[in-house]
Write a protein that holds these residues in place. Structure first.
Motif, PDB file in Angstrom:
ATOM      1  N   HIS A 153       0.831  -1.203   0.000  1.00 42.53           N
ATOM      2  CA  HIS A 153       0.000   0.000   0.000  1.00 42.53           C
ATOM      3  C   HIS A 153       0.862   1.248   0.000  1.00 42.53           C
ATOM      4  N   THR A 154       0.283   2.321  -0.528  1.00 41.69           N
ATOM      5  CA  THR A 154       0.919   3.627  -0.546  1.00 41.69           C
ATOM      6  C   THR A 154      -0.033   4.635   0.104  1.00 41.69           C
ATOM      7  N   PRO A 155       0.460   5.806   0.470  1.00 36.18           N
ATOM      8  CA  PRO A 155      -0.436   6.823   1.032  1.00 36.18           C
ATOM      9  C   PRO A 155      -1.602   7.167   0.094  1.00 36.18           C
ATOM     10  N   ALA A 156      -1.435   7.001  -1.192  1.00 36.27           N
ATOM     11  CA  ALA A 156      -2.511   7.298  -2.145  1.00 36.27           C
ATOM     12  C   ALA A 156      -3.688   6.336  -2.016  1.00 36.27           C
ATOM     13  N   ASP A 157      -3.490   5.213  -1.327  1.00 34.00           N
ATOM     14  CA  ASP A 157      -4.578   4.250  -1.132  1.00 34.00           C
ATOM     15  C   ASP A 157      -5.603   4.717  -0.107  1.00 34.00           C
ATOM     16  N   VAL A 158      -5.290   5.786   0.632  1.00 31.07           N
ATOM     17  CA  VAL A 158      -6.169   6.268   1.694  1.00 31.07           C
ATOM     18  C   VAL A 158      -6.526   7.726   1.437  1.00 31.07           C
ATOM     19  N   ALA A 159      -7.786   7.975   1.151  1.00 33.77           N
ATOM     20  CA  ALA A 159      -8.255   9.342   0.921  1.00 33.77           C
ATOM     21  C   ALA A 159      -8.378  10.070   2.260  1.00 33.77           C
ATOM     22  N   PRO A 160      -8.253  11.380   2.259  1.00 27.60           N
ATOM     23  CA  PRO A 160      -8.413  12.135   3.511  1.00 27.60           C
ATOM     24  C   PRO A 160      -9.771  11.844   4.152  1.00 27.60           C
ATOM     25  N   GLY A 161      -9.761  11.659   5.471  1.00 29.84           N
ATOM     26  CA  GLY A 161     -11.007  11.423   6.200  1.00 29.84           C
ATOM     27  C   GLY A 161     -11.526   9.999   6.114  1.00 29.84           C
ATOM     28  N   THR A 162     -10.710   9.085   5.602  1.00 30.48           N
ATOM     29  CA  THR A 162     -11.150   7.701   5.470  1.00 30.48           C
ATOM     30  C   THR A 162     -10.090   6.742   6.007  1.00 30.48           C
ATOM     31  N   VAL A 163     -10.510   5.494   6.167  1.00 24.73           N
ATOM     32  CA  VAL A 163      -9.601   4.368   6.308  1.00 24.73           C
ATOM     33  C   VAL A 163      -9.899   3.483   5.110  1.00 24.73           C
ATOM     34  N   THR A 164      -8.947   2.682   4.710  1.00 27.19           N
ATOM     35  CA  THR A 164      -9.157   1.771   3.591  1.00 27.19           C
ATOM     36  C   THR A 164      -9.024   0.345   4.098  1.00 27.19           C
ATOM     37  N   LEU A 165     -10.047  -0.454   3.829  1.00 29.80           N
ATOM     38  CA  LEU A 165      -9.986  -1.871   4.156  1.00 29.80           C
ATOM     39  C   LEU A 165      -9.455  -2.599   2.939  1.00 29.80           C
ATOM     40  N   LYS A 169      -5.492 -12.012  -5.367  1.00 31.03           N
ATOM     41  CA  LYS A 169      -6.643 -11.162  -5.665  1.00 31.03           C
ATOM     42  C   LYS A 169      -6.840 -10.254  -4.461  1.00 31.03           C
ATOM     43  N   TRP A 170      -7.070  -8.971  -4.704  1.00 26.32           N
ATOM     44  CA  TRP A 170      -7.261  -8.035  -3.617  1.00 26.32           C
ATOM     45  C   TRP A 170      -8.390  -7.073  -3.953  1.00 26.32           C
ATOM     46  N   ALA A 171      -8.954  -6.465  -2.900  1.00 25.65           N
ATOM     47  CA  ALA A 171     -10.000  -5.457  -3.064  1.00 25.65           C
ATOM     48  C   ALA A 171      -9.833  -4.418  -1.972  1.00 25.65           C
ATOM     49  N   HIS A 172     -10.095  -3.170  -2.318  1.00 23.25           N
ATOM     50  CA  HIS A 172     -10.055  -2.065  -1.365  1.00 23.25           C
ATOM     51  C   HIS A 172     -11.464  -1.521  -1.167  1.00 23.25           C
ATOM     52  N   LEU A 173     -11.747  -1.134   0.069  1.00 27.91           N
ATOM     53  CA  LEU A 173     -13.011  -0.487   0.396  1.00 27.91           C
ATOM     54  C   LEU A 173     -12.712   0.732   1.259  1.00 27.91           C
ATOM     55  N   PRO A 174     -12.886   1.946   0.717  1.00 27.96           N
ATOM     56  CA  PRO A 174     -12.701   3.139   1.553  1.00 27.96           C
ATOM     57  C   PRO A 174     -13.929   3.319   2.455  1.00 27.96           C
ATOM     58  N   VAL A 175     -13.674   3.664   3.716  1.00 27.74           N
ATOM     59  CA  VAL A 175     -14.747   3.873   4.693  1.00 27.74           C
ATOM     60  C   VAL A 175     -14.488   5.199   5.409  1.00 27.74           C
ATOM     61  N   ASP A 176     -15.513   6.030   5.513  1.00 24.42           N
ATOM     62  CA  ASP A 176     -15.369   7.287   6.258  1.00 24.42           C
ATOM     63  C   ASP A 176     -14.930   6.985   7.684  1.00 24.42           C
ATOM     64  N   ARG A 188     -18.392  -2.122  11.960  1.00 24.31           N
ATOM     65  CA  ARG A 188     -17.135  -2.616  11.409  1.00 24.31           C
ATOM     66  C   ARG A 188     -17.240  -3.988  10.746  1.00 24.31           C
ATOM     67  N   GLU A 189     -17.905  -4.924  11.361  1.00 25.90           N
ATOM     68  CA  GLU A 189     -17.972  -6.272  10.775  1.00 25.90           C
ATOM     69  C   GLU A 189     -18.701  -6.254   9.432  1.00 25.90           C
ATOM     70  N   GLY A 190     -19.680  -5.383   9.285  1.00 22.26           N
ATOM     71  CA  GLY A 190     -20.377  -5.255   8.006  1.00 22.26           C
ATOM     72  C   GLY A 190     -19.448  -4.769   6.903  1.00 22.26           C
ATOM     73  N   PHE A 191     -18.586  -3.817   7.223  1.00 22.26           N
ATOM     74  CA  PHE A 191     -17.609  -3.346   6.248  1.00 22.26           C
ATOM     75  C   PHE A 191     -16.606  -4.444   5.889  1.00 22.26           C
ATOM     76  N   ARG A 192     -16.149  -5.173   6.916  1.00 21.71           N
ATOM     77  CA  ARG A 192     -15.214  -6.282   6.648  1.00 21.71           C
ATOM     78  C   ARG A 192     -15.869  -7.335   5.751  1.00 21.71           C
ATOM     79  N   ALA A 193     -17.134  -7.657   6.028  1.00 20.96           N
ATOM     80  CA  ALA A 193     -17.844  -8.653   5.214  1.00 20.96           C
ATOM     81  C   ALA A 193     -17.977  -8.180   3.769  1.00 20.96           C
ATOM     82  N   ARG A 194     -18.230  -6.903   3.595  1.00 21.13           N
ATOM     83  CA  ARG A 194     -18.391  -6.359   2.232  1.00 21.13           C
ATOM     84  C   ARG A 194     -17.106  -6.495   1.414  1.00 21.13           C
TER      85      ARG A 194
END
Length: 71
Positions: free
Chosen positions: A6-18, A29-36, A46-52
């Motif tokens: 990962h790089t800093p560009a993977d995380v937008a301001p005000g978010t975390v990236t799963l 295979k990988w997937a990113h999910l930005p979360v406010d 949190r568990e709902g975001f992880r499941a997604r």
């Protein structure tokens, strides 16, 4: 074993990236999910975001990493 970094560009301001990963024949295979951040702060959600993000890689048991700014 494949590596996904990962790089800093993977995380937008005000978010975390799963990030969920899954080993597959031929690679990772990988997937990113930005979360406010304010939604991630709610433990009940949190568990709902992880499941997604796990569904995105097609593995309900996939490893999920939380990437925050500065990591």
């Amino acid at each position: 074993m494949s590596v996904h970094t990962h790089t800093p560009a993977d995380v937008a301001p005000g978010t975390v990236t799963l990030c969920a990963t899954r080993e597959m024949h031929g690679g990772l295979k990988w997937a990113h999910l930005p979360v406010d951040e304010w939604l991630w702060a709610d433990e009940a959600l949190r568990e709902g975001f992880r499941a997604r993000v796990r569904r995105e890689v097609g593995d309900v048991a996939a490893s999920v990493e939380v990437i925050e700014v500065g990591e």
